[in-house]
Design a protein around this motif. Structure first.
Motif, PDB file in Angstrom:
ATOM      1  N   GLY A 176       0.841  -1.194   0.000  1.00  0.00           N
ATOM      2  CA  GLY A 176       0.000   0.000   0.000  1.00  0.00           C
ATOM      3  C   GLY A 176       0.873   1.239   0.000  1.00  0.00           C
ATOM      4  O   GLY A 176       1.989   1.210   0.528  1.00  0.00           O
ATOM      5  N   SER A 177       0.375   2.309  -0.620  1.00  0.00           N
ATOM      6  CA  SER A 177       1.144   3.560  -0.676  1.00  0.00           C
ATOM      7  C   SER A 177       0.561   4.562   0.306  1.00  0.00           C
ATOM      8  O   SER A 177      -0.665   4.735   0.370  1.00  0.00           O
ATOM      9  CB  SER A 177       1.080   4.158  -2.080  1.00  0.00           C
ATOM     10  N   TYR A 178       1.434   5.213   1.033  1.00  0.00           N
ATOM     11  CA  TYR A 178       0.998   6.143   2.078  1.00  0.00           C
ATOM     12  C   TYR A 178       1.806   7.434   2.005  1.00  0.00           C
ATOM     13  O   TYR A 178       2.955   7.439   1.553  1.00  0.00           O
ATOM     14  CB  TYR A 178       1.168   5.497   3.460  1.00  0.00           C
ATOM     15  N   ASP A 179       1.183   8.519   2.474  1.00  0.00           N
ATOM     16  CA  ASP A 179       1.912   9.795   2.560  1.00  0.00           C
ATOM     17  C   ASP A 179       2.913   9.766   3.704  1.00  0.00           C
ATOM     18  O   ASP A 179       3.933  10.458   3.659  1.00  0.00           O
ATOM     19  CB  ASP A 179       0.911  10.939   2.797  1.00  0.00           C
ATOM     20  N   ALA A 180       2.581   9.010   4.739  1.00  0.00           N
ATOM     21  CA  ALA A 180       3.468   8.967   5.914  1.00  0.00           C
ATOM     22  C   ALA A 180       3.279   7.647   6.640  1.00  0.00           C
ATOM     23  O   ALA A 180       2.241   6.994   6.508  1.00  0.00           O
ATOM     24  CB  ALA A 180       3.145  10.125   6.856  1.00  0.00           C
ATOM     25  N   VAL A 181       4.307   7.267   7.412  1.00  0.00           N
ATOM     26  CA  VAL A 181       4.260   6.030   8.209  1.00  0.00           C
ATOM     27  C   VAL A 181       4.675   6.355   9.643  1.00  0.00           C
ATOM     28  O   VAL A 181       5.618   7.127   9.858  1.00  0.00           O
ATOM     29  CB  VAL A 181       5.223   4.955   7.632  1.00  0.00           C
ATOM     30  N   VAL A 182       3.952   5.782  10.609  1.00  0.00           N
ATOM     31  CA  VAL A 182       4.382   5.838  12.010  1.00  0.00           C
ATOM     32  C   VAL A 182       4.765   4.422  12.407  1.00  0.00           C
ATOM     33  O   VAL A 182       3.944   3.502  12.317  1.00  0.00           O
ATOM     34  CB  VAL A 182       3.264   6.354  12.939  1.00  0.00           C
ATOM     35  N   LEU A 183       6.007   4.264  12.817  1.00  0.00           N
ATOM     36  CA  LEU A 183       6.511   2.944  13.203  1.00  0.00           C
ATOM     37  C   LEU A 183       6.462   2.851  14.727  1.00  0.00           C
ATOM     38  O   LEU A 183       7.224   3.529  15.433  1.00  0.00           O
ATOM     39  CB  LEU A 183       7.939   2.811  12.659  1.00  0.00           C
ATOM     40  N   ALA A 184       5.523   2.036  15.212  1.00  0.00           N
ATOM     41  CA  ALA A 184       5.344   1.839  16.668  1.00  0.00           C
ATOM     42  C   ALA A 184       5.225   0.346  16.907  1.00  0.00           C
ATOM     43  O   ALA A 184       4.244  -0.138  17.445  1.00  0.00           O
ATOM     44  CB  ALA A 184       4.094   2.572  17.144  1.00  0.00           C
ATOM     45  N   VAL A 309       8.805   8.898   7.451  1.00  0.00           N
ATOM     46  CA  VAL A 309       8.623   7.846   8.467  1.00  0.00           C
ATOM     47  C   VAL A 309       9.003   8.380   9.855  1.00  0.00           C
ATOM     48  O   VAL A 309      10.118   8.881  10.046  1.00  0.00           O
ATOM     49  CB  VAL A 309       9.490   6.601   8.148  1.00  0.00           C
ATOM     50  N   LEU A 310       8.069   8.275  10.792  1.00  0.00           N
ATOM     51  CA  LEU A 310       8.354   8.612  12.197  1.00  0.00           C
ATOM     52  C   LEU A 310       8.523   7.305  12.963  1.00  0.00           C
ATOM     53  O   LEU A 310       7.717   6.382  12.800  1.00  0.00           O
ATOM     54  CB  LEU A 310       7.182   9.361  12.817  1.00  0.00           C
ATOM     55  N   VAL A 311       9.534   7.245  13.798  1.00  0.00           N
ATOM     56  CA  VAL A 311       9.799   6.037  14.579  1.00  0.00           C
ATOM     57  C   VAL A 311       9.742   6.402  16.064  1.00  0.00           C
ATOM     58  O   VAL A 311      10.392   7.365  16.488  1.00  0.00           O
ATOM     59  CB  VAL A 311      11.199   5.473  14.248  1.00  0.00           C
ATOM     60  N   ALA A 312       8.972   5.638  16.836  1.00  0.00           N
ATOM     61  CA  ALA A 312       8.883   5.889  18.284  1.00  0.00           C
ATOM     62  C   ALA A 312       9.364   4.651  19.022  1.00  0.00           C
ATOM     63  O   ALA A 312       9.040   3.530  18.640  1.00  0.00           O
ATOM     64  CB  ALA A 312       7.444   6.179  18.676  1.00  0.00           C
ATOM     65  N   TYR A 313      10.151   4.844  20.075  1.00  0.00           N
ATOM     66  CA  TYR A 313      10.564   3.701  20.889  1.00  0.00           C
ATOM     67  C   TYR A 313      10.843   4.135  22.319  1.00  0.00           C
ATOM     68  O   TYR A 313      11.027   5.321  22.604  1.00  0.00           O
ATOM     69  CB  TYR A 313      11.772   2.985  20.278  1.00  0.00           C
ATOM     70  N   GLY A 314      10.868   3.149  23.191  1.00  0.00           N
ATOM     71  CA  GLY A 314      11.122   3.414  24.604  1.00  0.00           C
ATOM     72  C   GLY A 314      10.621   2.239  25.420  1.00  0.00           C
ATOM     73  O   GLY A 314      10.236   1.216  24.878  1.00  0.00           O
ATOM     74  N   GLU A 315      10.669   2.397  26.723  1.00  0.00           N
ATOM     75  CA  GLU A 315      10.134   1.357  27.616  1.00  0.00           C
ATOM     76  C   GLU A 315       9.197   2.015  28.623  1.00  0.00           C
ATOM     77  O   GLU A 315       9.188   3.236  28.761  1.00  0.00           O
ATOM     78  CB  GLU A 315      11.266   0.635  28.352  1.00  0.00           C
TER      79      GLU A 315
END
Ligand SMILES: Cc1cc2nc3c(=O)[nH]c(=O)nc-3n(C[C@H](O)[C@H](O)[C@H](O)COP(=O)(O)OP(=O)(O)OC[C@H]3O[C@@H](n4cnc5c(N)ncnc54)[C@H](O)[C@@H]3O)c2cc1C
Length: 346
Positions: A176-184, A309-315
């Motif tokens: 699929g094609s997207y304008d933006a991706v959030v990686l969670a 692409v936005l990437v979020a990480y943590g604990e």
């Protein structure tokens, strides 16, 4: 705007709901058969304002407001009222951080505050966070699925291909094609982030939380304890008569290479021994909750960007999920890269 969110854990679902509220068209890809089945699994987590720095306390205050909004929408409280005790480690510094951020905090033994815990061995000193409590994970799951469940696609994302006009998301079933991706994507984040040139912590460990029957029923505060000469634990009531205990073991016992079975057995032996010696619980395990965290990240989160692409990480992200959802949705629409402090700008 079309946005793909990768991961239907609490962070991905909160982001999906916040994007839908902004009128964005969202697809949320999830590789497990059900939402919130990996690190967000189970029925309970600790919410607390208590943190090591004033900024983290302030971010937790924004999360508290977010949980209050979700509770109002859901028509039921999502966070309990038992409070949270923090002892050992830098608890005095945590208390000072709370005071600086304007959060209510009590010191056990100074003034009327009295320490109540289902334990034979009480810490010498502790702070009591009266705003802390147990998050009802089942109710959060129901609420977030009601808000954004129709956006969830049960497919594993294999690849992210950035192009001049957005990002192609490839799964085993198609693309699929997207304008933006959030990686969670929790434990799946680092592999996909690497494809767009973002390095995130990749080392995983094994962690298990164990549940015991309480000997004395009642409403107990949650408890985070980092004794100078013993095992660090987090503990809380996770049912009417049950008490959950997670521990900080020697990292060599829970390293990824040790394997899930051996790490789980070592954790169970250590927590059972601890429960026998220190807690007012029946020393038999009646529940286990496993997950694969990135060890050593602690509280807080990071958000990184590569193109669209936005990437979020943590604990320990559950308590901050309403903040992360709003922050990631706002930044996706604006094309910005937020820092944790941006959660404080309302
Ligand atoms: C036992 C335990 C106790 C905890 N206690 C606390 C606590 O007291 N307080 C607190 O705040 N936090 C606590 N945490 C941490 C907190 O639960 C997690 O930080 C939080 O749930 C993480 O949410 P997430 O959405 O980032 O990750 P996850 O819930 O893991 O969601 C990521 C999702 O992405 C999916 N995914 C991964 N790769 C792909 C792919 N390639 N394609 C599609 N989908 C993919 C996964 O299946 C998963 O559902 C605890 C965690 C555990 C396990």
């Amino acid at each position: 705007m079309r946005v793909a969110v990768v991961g239907a854990g609490v962070v991905g679902l909160a982001t999906t709901a916040a994007l839908l509220r902004r009128g964005v068209e969202v697809s949320c890809y999830e590789r497990s058969g059900a939402p919130m089945a990996e690190r967000s699994a189970g029925s309970s987590r600790i919410f607390r304002l208590a943190h090591a720095t004033p900024d983290l306390v302030r971010v937790a205050q924004v999360a508290q407001a977010g949980y209050a909004r979700w509770s109002a929408e859901a028509g039921a409280p999502l966070v309990g009222t038992g409070g949270c005790v923090v002892s050992g480690g830098d608890w005095r510094q945590w208390a000072a951080a709370m005071a600086e951020a304007g959060a209510a905090v009590e010191i056990a033994g100074e003034g009327p505050a009295r320490l109540r815990l289902p334990a034979h061995t009480l810490p010498a000193g502790a702070l009591i966070d009266p705003s802390g409590g147990v998050i009802d994970v089942d109710a959060v799951r129901r609420h977030l699925v009601a808000l954004g469940g129709e956006a969830v696609i049960a497919e594993r994302v294999e690849a992210l291909d950035p192009g001049p006009r957005g990002v192609t998301v490839r799964t085993g079933a198609g693309s699929g094609s997207y304008d933006a991706v959030v990686l969670a994507a929790g434990a799946g984040t680092s592999a996909l982030a690497a494809q767009v040139g973002i390095e995130t912590p990749g080392t995983l460990a094994h962690h298990v939380r164990f549940t015991f029957p309480l000997r004395r029923p009642g409403l107990w505060p949650a408890w985070i304890d980092k004794p100078a000469d013993g095992m660090g634990t987090y503990q809380h009531q996770n049912g009417p008569g049950t008490w959950a205990v997670g521990s900080e073991l020697d990292p060599a016992l829970t390293a990824w290479e040790v394997g899930r079975d051996a790490a789980s057995a070592a954790s169970e032996a250590a927590v059972l021994r601890y429960a026998r010696e220190h807690l007012d619980v029946e020393p038999r395990v009646v529940g286990r909750l496993y997950c694969a965290p990135h060890p050593g990240l602690g509280d807080g989160f990071e958000i990184r960007r590569s193109g669209s692409v936005l990437v979020a990480y943590g604990e320990n992200l559950f308590k901050l999920a309403p903040v992360l959802g709003e922050l990631l949705a706002g930044a996706t629409v604006a094309g910005s890269t937020p820092a944790m402090r941006d959660a404080l700008v309302r």
